[in-house]
Design a protein around this motif. Structure first.
Motif, mmCIF file in Angstrom:
data_model
loop_
_atom_site.group_PDB
_atom_site.id
_atom_site.type_symbol
_atom_site.label_atom_id
_atom_site.label_comp_id
_atom_site.label_asym_id
_atom_site.label_seq_id
_atom_site.Cartn_x
_atom_site.Cartn_y
_atom_site.Cartn_z
ATOM 1 N N LEU A 93 0.843 -1.187 0.000
ATOM 2 C CA LEU A 93 0.000 0.000 0.000
ATOM 3 C C LEU A 93 0.882 1.242 0.000
ATOM 4 O O LEU A 93 1.979 1.239 0.565
ATOM 5 C CB LEU A 93 -0.892 0.040 1.254
ATOM 6 N N ARG A 94 0.398 2.307 -0.651
ATOM 7 C CA ARG A 94 1.069 3.596 -0.579
ATOM 8 C C ARG A 94 0.032 4.653 -0.216
ATOM 9 O O ARG A 94 -1.033 4.726 -0.840
ATOM 10 C CB ARG A 94 1.745 3.945 -1.913
ATOM 11 N N VAL A 95 0.346 5.460 0.782
ATOM 12 C CA VAL A 95 -0.590 6.455 1.298
ATOM 13 C C VAL A 95 -0.058 7.853 1.019
ATOM 14 O O VAL A 95 1.076 8.188 1.399
ATOM 15 C CB VAL A 95 -0.810 6.261 2.819
ATOM 16 N N ASP A 96 -0.875 8.659 0.363
ATOM 17 C CA ASP A 96 -0.539 10.051 0.052
ATOM 18 C C ASP A 96 0.822 10.187 -0.631
ATOM 19 O O ASP A 96 1.560 11.150 -0.387
ATOM 20 C CB ASP A 96 -0.579 10.900 1.323
ATOM 21 N N HIS A 97 1.152 9.238 -1.477
ATOM 22 C CA HIS A 97 2.386 9.243 -2.272
ATOM 23 C C HIS A 97 3.653 9.147 -1.416
ATOM 24 O O HIS A 97 4.760 9.206 -1.951
ATOM 25 C CB HIS A 97 2.495 10.516 -3.129
ATOM 26 N N VAL A 98 3.515 8.975 -0.114
ATOM 27 C CA VAL A 98 4.675 9.057 0.780
ATOM 28 C C VAL A 98 4.843 7.807 1.633
ATOM 29 O O VAL A 98 5.920 7.210 1.681
ATOM 30 C CB VAL A 98 4.555 10.293 1.711
ATOM 31 N N TYR A 99 3.797 7.411 2.331
ATOM 32 C CA TYR A 99 3.891 6.313 3.287
ATOM 33 C C TYR A 99 3.759 4.974 2.563
ATOM 34 O O TYR A 99 2.735 4.698 1.941
ATOM 35 C CB TYR A 99 2.795 6.421 4.349
ATOM 36 N N MET A 100 4.787 4.149 2.669
ATOM 37 C CA MET A 100 4.768 2.832 2.037
ATOM 38 C C MET A 100 4.587 1.765 3.110
ATOM 39 O O MET A 100 5.253 1.790 4.142
ATOM 40 C CB MET A 100 6.064 2.601 1.254
ATOM 41 N N ILE A 101 3.674 0.842 2.845
ATOM 42 C CA ILE A 101 3.271 -0.124 3.857
ATOM 43 C C ILE A 101 3.348 -1.535 3.306
ATOM 44 O O ILE A 101 2.812 -1.832 2.235
ATOM 45 C CB ILE A 101 1.838 0.171 4.350
ATOM 46 N N SER A 102 4.017 -2.392 4.054
ATOM 47 C CA SER A 102 4.082 -3.821 3.741
ATOM 48 C C SER A 102 3.137 -4.557 4.677
ATOM 49 O O SER A 102 3.196 -4.374 5.893
ATOM 50 C CB SER A 102 5.513 -4.334 3.933
ATOM 51 N N CYS A 103 2.258 -5.357 4.114
ATOM 52 C CA CYS A 103 1.291 -6.110 4.913
ATOM 53 C C CYS A 103 1.793 -7.538 5.097
ATOM 54 O O CYS A 103 2.006 -8.251 4.115
ATOM 55 C CB CYS A 103 -0.085 -6.111 4.242
ATOM 56 N N LYS A 104 1.996 -7.935 6.350
ATOM 57 C CA LYS A 104 2.548 -9.259 6.668
ATOM 58 C C LYS A 104 1.548 -9.998 7.550
ATOM 59 O O LYS A 104 1.478 -9.746 8.749
ATOM 60 C CB LYS A 104 3.879 -9.116 7.413
ATOM 61 N N TYR A 105 0.803 -10.876 6.958
ATOM 62 C CA TYR A 105 -0.190 -11.625 7.722
ATOM 63 C C TYR A 105 0.207 -13.091 7.782
ATOM 64 O O TYR A 105 0.119 -13.819 6.803
ATOM 65 C CB TYR A 105 -1.587 -11.412 7.134
ATOM 66 N N LEU A 106 0.710 -13.488 8.973
ATOM 67 C CA LEU A 106 1.132 -14.861 9.251
ATOM 68 C C LEU A 106 2.180 -15.341 8.250
ATOM 69 O O LEU A 106 2.166 -16.478 7.803
ATOM 70 C CB LEU A 106 -0.073 -15.808 9.264
ATOM 71 N N SER A 107 3.121 -14.465 7.925
ATOM 72 C CA SER A 107 4.203 -14.817 7.014
ATOM 73 C C SER A 107 5.517 -14.303 7.568
ATOM 74 O O SER A 107 5.602 -13.150 8.008
ATOM 75 C CB SER A 107 3.970 -14.222 5.626
#
Length: 330
Positions: A93-107
């Motif tokens: 995910l990228r929020v407002d062109h600045v915040y980058m988010i990696s989603c880690k669900y049970l991995s």
């Protein structure tokens, strides 16, 4: 689903159901994707996962290290697309062109890539790699022995080439389908020999590539310490994960990498261990962060070139360079 449910939590609504009903324009999704999310939520079976991910998004919305209560204007989903260039930030995910988010669900997988990309060029995306099958490259004799036993046991000598390196994609798919289920008689010892030899030779190659000058860069890349800060939001077996991941500059202010040790493991498959020994300069303590690499066929036995999966065995909260969203360093 969990990536998008994380995005829903950042939109500023009270719960999943309300957010889905509103379909906020902040989150750029096609109508059919919204429809799929509605169906998954209405089905009821995924509600716990929905809520866990939604709460992670809410936590990022209010966190001091996150959005600080400011509702975003734009939330973009990468949708599994591969990032171009030499990018080590695993952003979902990228929020407002600045915040980058990696989603880690049970991995606990940090990287999933070709062995050559890992061992030859140190996880760089821009440097050229040596194409081909890693087993053929480092353990051809043992691979051929296993291949001979398998095609003989299955009576496929007339269907497949005599040499494993002469097989084409259709041959490999055919053999992978034939080898579903238990290994043929006498094949398992050959497979274990292949794994052992490949692990030992690969560990030797990897160890040789690590020097006092580059081991810190190796540590950054293994831990996915990128040139820009990003966030990890997810769930582990012990609970929620909500971290800001440091940059190399941040890392160097706090830690000193003392050593990077790799080795072969006897695990019934091709497996290598890695351990980063470092000094926490703030608390004046030595520590170690550990992981392992598994090499295995990604599309069934002999189905194609093996893939390298890099795992973090240490808990994320105990890895250097991972800050929790409340501001405490882990």
């Amino acid at each position: 689903m969990t990536e998008l449910a994380t995005a829903l939590g950042m939109a500023g609504f009270a719960d999943v159901e309300t957010t889905l009903a509103e379909r906020p324009r902040t989150i750029r999704l096609a109508a059919e994707t919204w429809d799929k999310l509605d169906d998954l939520w209405s089905g009821g079976r995924q509600r716990r996962s929905f809520n866990d991910a939604f709460n992670n998004g809410r936590a990022f919305l209010v966190a001091e290290d996150g959005l600080r209560g400011r509702e975003p204007r734009l939330i973009e989903w990468t949708g599994g697309r591969k990032a171009p260039g030499d990018e080590v930030v695993p952003a979902d995910l990228r929020v407002d062109h600045v915040y980058m988010i990696s989603c880690k669900y049970l991995s606990k997988i940090l990287h999933n890539l070709s062995p050559s990309r890992l061992f030859d060029v140190g996880l760089s995306r821009e440097q050229r790699t040596t194409p081909g099958d890693w087993f053929q490259r480092v353990s051809l004799v043992e691979l051929q022995k296993l291949y001979d036993v398998c095609i003989s046991a299955l009576d496929l000598q007339s269907e497949l080439p005599a040499l494993v390196q002469d097989t084409v994609a259709a041959d490999r798919r055919f053999l992978a389908q034939a080898l579903k289920g238990p290994w043929p008689e006498d094949a398992l010892p050959c497979y274990l020999e292949l794994c052992s030899v490949t692990s030992e030779r690969t560990a030797a190659l990897w160890s040789k590539s690590i020097t006092a000058r580059n081991r810190e860069r190796w540590a950054w890349r293994l831990l996915r310490i990128g040139s820009a800060p990003y966030y990890v939001l997810g769930v582990s077996s012990s609970g929620s994960m909500r971290f800001r991941v440091a940059t190399p500059w941040d890392f160097k202010q706090r830690y000193e990498v003392r050593d990077l040790v790799v080795g072969a493991e006897a695990a019934g498959q091709t497996r290598l261990s890695w351990a980063i020994h470092y000094r926490d300069l703030v608390v004046a303590e030595d520590a170690v962060v550990c992981g392992h690499v598994e090499l295995r066929w990604g599309h069934g036995r002999f189905g194609g070139p093996p893939e390298a999966k890099v795992y973090l065995d240490t808990k994320h909260e105990d890895a250097p360079g991972y800050f929790n969203l409340e501001g405490s360093l882990r």
